[in-house]
Design an enzyme around this catalytic site. Structure first.
Site, PDB file in Angstrom:
ATOM      1  N   SER A  79       0.853  -1.180   0.000  1.00  0.00           N
ATOM      2  CA  SER A  79       0.000   0.000   0.000  1.00  0.00           C
ATOM      3  C   SER A  79       0.889   1.229   0.000  1.00  0.00           C
ATOM      4  CB  SER A  79      -0.895  -0.028   1.238  1.00  0.00           C
ATOM      5  OG  SER A  79      -1.673   1.137   1.313  1.00  0.00           O
ATOM      6  N   LYS A 130      -1.101  -0.895  -4.470  1.00  0.00           N
ATOM      7  CA  LYS A 130      -2.303  -0.155  -4.064  1.00  0.00           C
ATOM      8  C   LYS A 130      -1.894   1.293  -3.831  1.00  0.00           C
ATOM      9  CE  LYS A 130      -4.768   0.028   0.307  1.00  0.00           C
ATOM     10  NZ  LYS A 130      -5.378  -0.796   1.361  1.00  0.00           N
TER      11      LYS A 130
HETATM   12  O1  OSB Z   1      -7.254   1.798   4.417  1.00  0.00           O
HETATM   13  O2  OSB Z   1      -6.089   0.068   4.275  1.00  0.00           O
HETATM   14  C1  OSB Z   1      -6.241   1.183   4.724  1.00  0.00           C
HETATM   15  C2  OSB Z   1      -3.126   2.373   6.598  1.00  0.00           C
HETATM   16  C3  OSB Z   1      -3.704   3.087   7.623  1.00  0.00           C
HETATM   17  C4  OSB Z   1      -5.071   3.176   7.694  1.00  0.00           C
HETATM   18  C5  OSB Z   1      -5.874   2.578   6.733  1.00  0.00           C
HETATM   19  C6  OSB Z   1      -5.301   1.859   5.688  1.00  0.00           C
HETATM   20  C7  OSB Z   1      -3.904   1.772   5.620  1.00  0.00           C
HETATM   21  C8  OSB Z   1      -3.193   1.105   4.547  1.00  0.00           C
HETATM   22  C9  OSB Z   1      -1.817   0.584   4.846  1.00  0.00           C
HETATM   23  O3  OSB Z   1      -3.615   1.011   3.411  1.00  0.00           O
HETATM   24  C10 OSB Z   1      -1.770  -0.909   4.966  1.00  0.00           C
HETATM   25  C11 OSB Z   1      -0.449  -1.379   5.555  1.00  0.00           C
HETATM   26  O4  OSB Z   1       0.568  -1.262   4.877  1.00  0.00           O
HETATM   27  O5  OSB Z   1      -0.454  -1.851   6.704  1.00  0.00           O
HETATM   28 MG    MG Z   2      -8.400   0.695   3.056  1.00  0.00          MG
END
Ligand code: OSB
Ligand code: MG
Length: 374
Positions: free
Chosen positions: A136, A162
């Site tokens: 992400s 992502k």
């Molecule tokens: O929406 O998935 C999410 C991080 C903080 C709050 C919400 C989200 C996220 C991420 C990071 O997308 C996921 C990760 O690398 O742990």
């Molecule tokens: Mg999310």
């Protein structure tokens, strides 16, 4: 299992790089490591995932402490537990506060698996020996910087990119990424930044061949998502809107999403995660494991969950080094060309590194059965 003692280790760990979403930027991750000891001296570990501020959901580190200390821990110490599935039942009189519940339930699952000399993934019914993972990527200042960051992770072998989006940092930025990487598995996560008034931009995303768009609309919505899904070819994945298997059922029946992101903390634990997994398997809905910028213990729980068969899409469980200078487990989570080899040791499968844990710890509170009864 008779839980004798619960220890809350309050932690602050600095992320290597700040992480920006549509609702704010994370730099220091504050959370609890939950340690639990039973009558045989065996111990288990869990991790709470609420953030310092109630941006993603209403829970925070401080509300987690209040709920664990005053309501949930006393319920756990009250009487023995035969199986971790009983924990969510026992917590039922307490409304919501899923992240507080999940941190404790996770420690019970680890303890249970260790007592039975079996890896957590096996105790959950998972079978995969290795799991595919994506990454992400937070909102970047410019499209050029975003393309550079994506390139780095593509080269590391992550299986799916992502990209976080928000109004003003969406279509054009994703289009630039798609131009340089026509074939990668690409998706976007809006963290609830849009409404149906943004339908024109959201429809344009259909041009970009995205695997899915995650939580485009309100954090508590499933009705407008169904309207949106009916006019988008890109699958919608729900994150924030799903807190239980009942929420999943309603969203699927309404047509609000084609994919579900399961986060153990958001749904109140591994038992509920499994229920959502099983429901989605029955309905042919793909699931993947989301992330909450976890340290090693939470990461290990995510890995174990992802070994279940309906986790058919790569999740957000990146390697420890993507987040931390030094993680609190030994070995750290290592991603080899987008693959994590699932550990086979009992419980979460990684040792907690006490020295590192203590170096990040800002407070330690012990709750014991004897004290509470005294
Ligand atoms: O929406 O998935 C999410 C991080 C903080 C709050 C919400 C989200 C996220 C991420 C990071 O997308 C996921 C990760 O690398 O742990
Ligand atoms: Mg999310």
């Amino acid at each position: 299992m008779s839980i004798q003692e619960v220890t809350l280790h309050r932690m602050v760990m600095r992320l290597k790089d700040p992480f920006t979403t549509s609702f704010g930027t994370f730099q220091d991750k504050e959370f609890f490591v939950i340690e639990m000891e039973d009558e045989s001296g065996c111990s288990g570990f869990g991790e709470s995932v609420a953030f310092s501020s109630p941006w993603y959901s209403e829970e925070t580190v401080e509300t987690n402490k209040h709920i664990m200390e005053n309501f949930l821990i006393p319920l756990l110490l009250e009487s023995p537990i035969d199986h971790p599935d009983e924990v969510s039942k026992r917590f039922e009189p307490i409304r919501r506060n899923n992240m507080a519940k999940s941190g404790l339930e996770g420690a019970v699952w680890d303890l249970y698996a260790k007592r039975n000399h079996t890896p957590l993934y096996n105790a959950l019914g998972g079978t995969k020996q290795q799991i595919d993972v994506g990454i992400s990527i937070g909102i970047q200042p410019t499209a050029k910087e975003l393309v550079n960051v994506v390139e780095g992770f593509v080269n590391e072998g992550y299986k799916r990119m992502k990209i976080k989006i928000k109004p003003g940092a969406d279509y054009e930025m994703l289009k630039e990424v798609r131009k340089y990487f026509p074939d990668i598995l690409l998706m976007a996560d809006a963290n609830s930044a849009y409404t149906l008034a943004d339908i024109d931009m959201l429809r344009k995303l259909d041009e970009l061949n995205l695997m899915m768009i995650e939580q485009p609309l309100s954090h508590d919505d499933i009705v407008d998502h169904a309207k949106l899904q009916s006019v988008l070819s890109t699958p919608i994945c729900l994150d924030e809107s799903i807190h239980s298997v009942e929420d999943a059922r309603k969203a699927v029946e309404l047509g609000s999403c084609e994919i579900i992101n399961i986060k153990i903390g958001r749904v109140g634990g591994l038992t509920e995660s499994k229920k959502i997994h099983d429901y989605c398997a029955e309905k042919g809905i793909a699931v993947w494991c989301g992330g909450m910028l976890e340290a090693g213990i939470g990461r290990a729980h995510n890995i174990a969950l992802t070994t279940l068969p309906q986790f058919i899409l790569p999740g957000d469980t990146a390697g420890s080094s993507r987040y931390w200078e030094k993680d609190i487990i030994d070995p750290e989570v290592f991603v080899d060309k987008g693959v994590i080899h699932v550990p086979s040791k009992p419980g979460i499968g990684y040792e907690v590194n006490r020295e590192v844990l203590e170096s990040y710890r800002v407070e330690k509170t012990v709750y014991s059965k004897n004290n509470i009864l005294a």
